[in-house]
Design an enzyme around this catalytic site. Structure first.
Site, mmCIF file in Angstrom:
data_model
loop_
_atom_site.group_PDB
_atom_site.id
_atom_site.type_symbol
_atom_site.label_atom_id
_atom_site.label_comp_id
_atom_site.label_asym_id
_atom_site.label_seq_id
_atom_site.Cartn_x
_atom_site.Cartn_y
_atom_site.Cartn_z
ATOM 1 N N LYS A 47 0.495 -1.123 0.295
ATOM 2 C CA LYS A 47 -0.093 -0.440 0.359
ATOM 3 C C LYS A 47 0.623 1.133 -0.246
ATOM 4 O O LYS A 47 1.735 1.118 0.308
ATOM 5 C CB LYS A 47 -1.121 0.358 0.841
ATOM 6 C CG LYS A 47 -0.192 -0.355 2.479
ATOM 7 C CD LYS A 47 -1.372 -0.784 3.559
ATOM 8 C CE LYS A 47 -0.384 -0.061 5.281
ATOM 9 N NZ LYS A 47 -0.903 -0.632 6.463
ATOM 10 N N TYR A 268 15.192 29.942 9.189
ATOM 11 C CA TYR A 268 13.876 30.531 9.183
ATOM 12 C C TYR A 268 14.214 30.847 10.758
ATOM 13 O O TYR A 268 13.895 30.253 11.927
ATOM 14 C CB TYR A 268 12.610 29.299 9.206
ATOM 15 C CG TYR A 268 12.327 29.781 7.982
ATOM 16 C CD1 TYR A 268 11.949 31.318 6.996
ATOM 17 C CD2 TYR A 268 12.439 28.596 6.914
ATOM 18 C CE1 TYR A 268 11.820 31.239 6.127
ATOM 19 C CE2 TYR A 268 12.362 29.154 5.491
ATOM 20 C CZ TYR A 268 12.151 30.013 4.863
ATOM 21 O OH TYR A 268 12.340 30.152 3.289
#
Ligand SMILES: *Cc1c(COP(=O)(O)O)cnc(C)c1O
Length: 373
Positions: A47, A268
């Protein structure tokens, strides 16, 4: 010919890094699991594009090693994978079918997991309308409250077996909530519940264990085990040595190297401030490439055995490494540093990010140059 080669070189040079998937290690893991659970069989759980590694490459490699049963989560995944598998391999949809999807599923020869009385009714109705038997797996909820029939619903079903008219049950199944924790009491409770529920379907083989379940012992194996993460080299059991072979290697590119003075702000928010002169390397991969922002000021890359700590916040397309431990000039633009490999396992990287190997693998994204060995 030359055009193809230079395109390939270009692809690997311009990507933010190289994701190497070792298909031999994948097959070795399949064989190791098969030896452990025999005479039970091993299915491949592929999956989410084989946990991000590429179902189109992973499933055929498993198939060549003898795997004949494959699980995906959604019908759309099964429809995409079906043409790549042998006609005699079986493909199962774990999450069941959305209402209305039954004819497409039956037409493609894909086997749904029936998780509710509604899903059973719809599959049986289609089988009767087509005048043929349709195969299915039947799932019980033994303690996760996620998919499958509750105990009262299972009782309804065994009291009214005509609800399954036209349905040929290949397996009854359930899923363990704590399989990676051998000491968890829920494992034994789920096993007892599964024994009770499956007794109402004598002769239908059981599918129960995921990767962790394989290592809980033969009581948990049933007839068909469903490992995912262990095939891909992730640790099946928490807190013990990982017996699986590593399948994934991830190297990311350095794009810029600089020296900064004490007091420089990195990344940042200016959240990281250097305490002395440091050499920093900026990489071309960031959280959009599956290196979670939670690695900010926590994780590291490796150059050989040298740990290169992540300095400051992880950006979308880059992160910054403190490479002061390396002699100046060691890392040049274009150099590859290890994020997952011999010095930092998949599980170690996941732990630094406060997550699990599954989430790291499925988040790796599409920008890396992929190499299959
Ligand atoms: C994802 C999944 C698996 C595989 O689990 P792993 O822990 O990766 O081995 C098996 N069964 C079900 C129902 C699943 O959802």
């Amino acid at each position: 010919m030359f055009g193809e080669i230079s395109e390939q070189l270009l692809a690997s040079d311009t990507a933010p890094g190289i994701l190497t998937v070792d298909l031999r290690a994948l097959v070795a893991n399949y064989r190791a699991l098969a030896a452990r659970v025999a005479p039970a069989r091993v299915a491949g759980v592929v999956k989410a594009d084989a946990y991000g590694l590429g179902a189109a490459r992973v499933a055929p490699a498993l198939e060549a090693a003898g795997c004949r049963d494959f699980f995906v989560a959604q019908l759309s995944e099964a429809l995409a994978l079906k043409p790549r598998l042998d006609a005699d391999s079986r493909l199962y949809v774990l999450s069941g079918l959305q209402p209305g999807a039954e004819p497409a599923c039956a037409h493609a020869g894909i086997v749904p997991v029936l998780n509710s009385l509604e899903q059973i009714a719809a599959w049986s109705r289609l089988a009767r309308a087509r005048g043929e038997e349709l195969p299915a797996l039947l799932q019980f909820d033994t303690g996760m409250s996620r998919f499958g029939l509750s105990a009262p619903e299972a009782a309804t079903l065994s009291a009214e077996p005509s609800r399954l008219d036209g349905v040929r049950l290949l397996h009854v199944m359930s899923h363990l909530a704590c399989a990676d924790e051998p000491g968890a009491g829920l494992n034994g409770e789920q096993l007892a519940a599964m024994r009770r529920l499956s007794a109402a379907f004598p002769g239908v083989p059981v599918s129960f264990a995921n990767s962790g379940g394989v290592f809980l012992g033969p009581d948990y194996h049933g007839a068909l085990v469903r490992p995912g993460i262990a095939l891909y080299g992730g640790a099946p059991t928490a807190g013990t040595a990982n017996p699986m072979a590593p399948v994934v290697r991830l190297d990311v590119r350095v794009v810029q190297v600089r020296t900064v003075p004490a007091g420089a702000r990195v990344g940042y928010g200016g959240a990281h401030v250097t305490s002395g002169e440091r050499r920093l390397a900026t990489t071309a991969a960031g959280y959009a490439d599956g290196l979670p922002r939670a690695l900010s000021d926590r994780g590291a890359a490796y150059w050989g055995a040298t740990r290169l700590p992540i300095a400051g916040r992880v950006s979308m397309d880059s992160l910054t490494l403190d490479v002061t431990a390396l002699p100046p000039g060691t890392l040049k633009p274009g150099a590859l540093v290890e994020m997952i490999g011999a010095h930092q396992t998949l599980d170690a990287l996941a732990a630094d990010a406060g997550t699990i190997a599954y989430e790291i693998l499925t988040g790796l994204g599409t920008r890396y140059h992929r190499v299959y060995r």
